[in-house]
Design a protein around this motif. Structure first.
Motif, PDB file in Angstrom:
ATOM      1  N   LYS A 149       0.840  -1.214   0.000  1.00  0.00           N
ATOM      2  CA  LYS A 149       0.000   0.000   0.000  1.00  0.00           C
ATOM      3  C   LYS A 149       0.868   1.254   0.000  1.00  0.00           C
ATOM      4  N   GLU A 153       0.923   4.151  -2.910  1.00  0.00           N
ATOM      5  CA  GLU A 153       0.741   5.561  -2.518  1.00  0.00           C
ATOM      6  C   GLU A 153       1.916   6.433  -3.001  1.00  0.00           C
ATOM      7  N   GLN A 157       1.830   9.490  -5.640  1.00  0.00           N
ATOM      8  CA  GLN A 157       2.314  10.840  -5.292  1.00  0.00           C
ATOM      9  C   GLN A 157       3.303  11.341  -6.354  1.00  0.00           C
TER      10      GLN A 157
ATOM     11  N   ASN B 257      -1.159   9.370   2.616  1.00  0.00           N
ATOM     12  CA  ASN B 257      -2.417   8.919   3.227  1.00  0.00           C
ATOM     13  C   ASN B 257      -2.321   7.502   3.793  1.00  0.00           C
ATOM     14  N   VAL B 258      -1.108   6.965   3.883  1.00  0.00           N
ATOM     15  CA  VAL B 258      -0.986   5.606   4.452  1.00  0.00           C
ATOM     16  C   VAL B 258      -0.397   5.694   5.847  1.00  0.00           C
TER      17      VAL B 258
END
Lengths: 258, 258
Positions: A149, A153, A157, B257-258
């Motif tokens: 994850k 992410e 980004q 956001n992790v």
């Protein structure tokens, strides 16, 4: 608003096209874009920024995972990026180049020895936003699930923001499923203290295996070594301008007599 | 005043132990110190910072040039430095590590691909004052004589002053005997535009030779490319901290956001 075009993502590594780490990476990337894999046909760990100039290269399309365009290359990780850009993408740059997920850390000084990171650096030289990913687990049974994850992410980004010119990201993950978050870091001042394991061959001639102990000489809490020791994923922005700019005025005080 | 102890100088290269360039370098170094050569047994151009981890290494003393202690190594230029420090010098660091003289330039981005420079960088990682030397002439008949007085002078300056911590010198010479002097430079912003020469083997399968064109994208007059084009020897201080420090604040604005 029109739907954003799906990004094209080049996936490369140094552990070879059949390594579990690249499988994890390509499946994660498939969630966010069109994936093209160009990876070495055999393990190329420790190849650094080597390129193949004394012998020719092979590049063959292979069909391993359903629905993913894949090529195996007989050369180094950097060769893979060069061949991908020139012969697979025919000069049309992909939107992102990701390398890994490496089986084993590439933090600190390892950035120099690492084929994974050198492939990402080569992507950056080609002006492609590029990221190298590595996990602190050398095993072929390494569990990549906890870091996936974060991989997704960070890639998103980079696709959204781009990267400062001439930089590439070196991302390392601690092993296990307790990753606390992400820290932006500098490369720790560390090195390997070599130990060569000398053995005798059946003909009574010595040979040597390179081994060593990682020595951290840096007490800073802003380093990748610190972050990983404290269960954070580390992100070091890396540049390929190797000039030690601070040393230029020092050298200009030297008087040359030639 | 006591007579200064003669410095011990490790000589390494990437063109291999029988290359004319290393012969020129070892003879120049012999004028200022005790020379120990540890060099690859075969050409290792383009090996970058590769190390040998998947197979064992050989290290054998050879007797080529009268009165010079020499070892040939089956590994990469970086392996040579590691083996020299650990097995030849047994952990007692030499006073200087010089690499080259390379047949062909290692200016600008070539610092990453160059085995010559990677050996010098490895010397610096081992805290040995280190210099890589390269001449703009790929030929095995290259004339090293015009640059030898510069090689000697630069080595003597490094022995006298030392180098700033974590730095190593990348020295390149123009070909010919009209070298105007020495310029301290930064690495030019340049790259190789790859061109793969595709051929067919006798079995009708394609293979590729890596070729390319050097592209200078830098108009600065403080670069190594500029200096060499104007017949100066270029000296770029190089560092192995690859952190793009200027990019850290940029990345810290990203929200994960992790």
């Amino acid at each position: 608003m029109t739907k954003a075009k799906q990004p094209t993502i080049l996936v490369v590594n140094d552990d070879g096209i059949t390594a579990p780490g690249i499988k994890a990476l390509m499946h994660t990337m498939k969630e966010i874009g069109r994936v093209v894999v160009v990876a070495p046909d055999s393990p190329q760990s420790g190849m650094g920024h080597a390129i193949t100039i004394g012998k020719p290269l092979r590049l063959d399309e292979v069909d391993i995972y359903e629905g993913i365009e894949m090529y195996r290359c007989s050369g180094t990780p950097v060769d893979c990026v060069k061949l991908a850009v020139t012969k697979v993408f025919n000069g049309v740059k992909p939107d992102l180049c990701v390398s890994g997920i490496n089986h084993g850390l590439n933090n600190s000084i390892n950035v120099l020895y690492s084929g994974t990171m050198s492939a990402a650096v080569e992507g950056a030289i080609e002006s492609i936003p590029s990221i190298g990913f590595s996990l602190d687990d050398y095993s072929m049974q390494a569990d990549f699930e906890p870091c996936q994850k974060f991989v997704k992410e960070i890639a998103q980004q980079v696709l959204a923001h781009g990267l400062p010119a001439g930089t590439v990201l070196n991302v390392n993950f601690p092993a296990g499923n307790k990753i606390k978050g992400v820290k932006i870091c500098r490369q720790a001042n560390a090195k390997w203290a070599e130990e060569f394991d000398m053995r005798m061959d059946p003909y009574k001639r010595p040979y040597y295996w390179l081994t060593g102990v990682f020595q951290n000489n840096d007490q800073g809490q802003d380093t990748d070594v610190w972050a990983l020791e404290h269960n954070y994923a580390s992100i070091v922005p890396v540049q390929f301008d190797m000039t030690a700019h601070h040393a230029i005025p020092v050298l200009n005080t030297w008087l040359f007599n030639v």
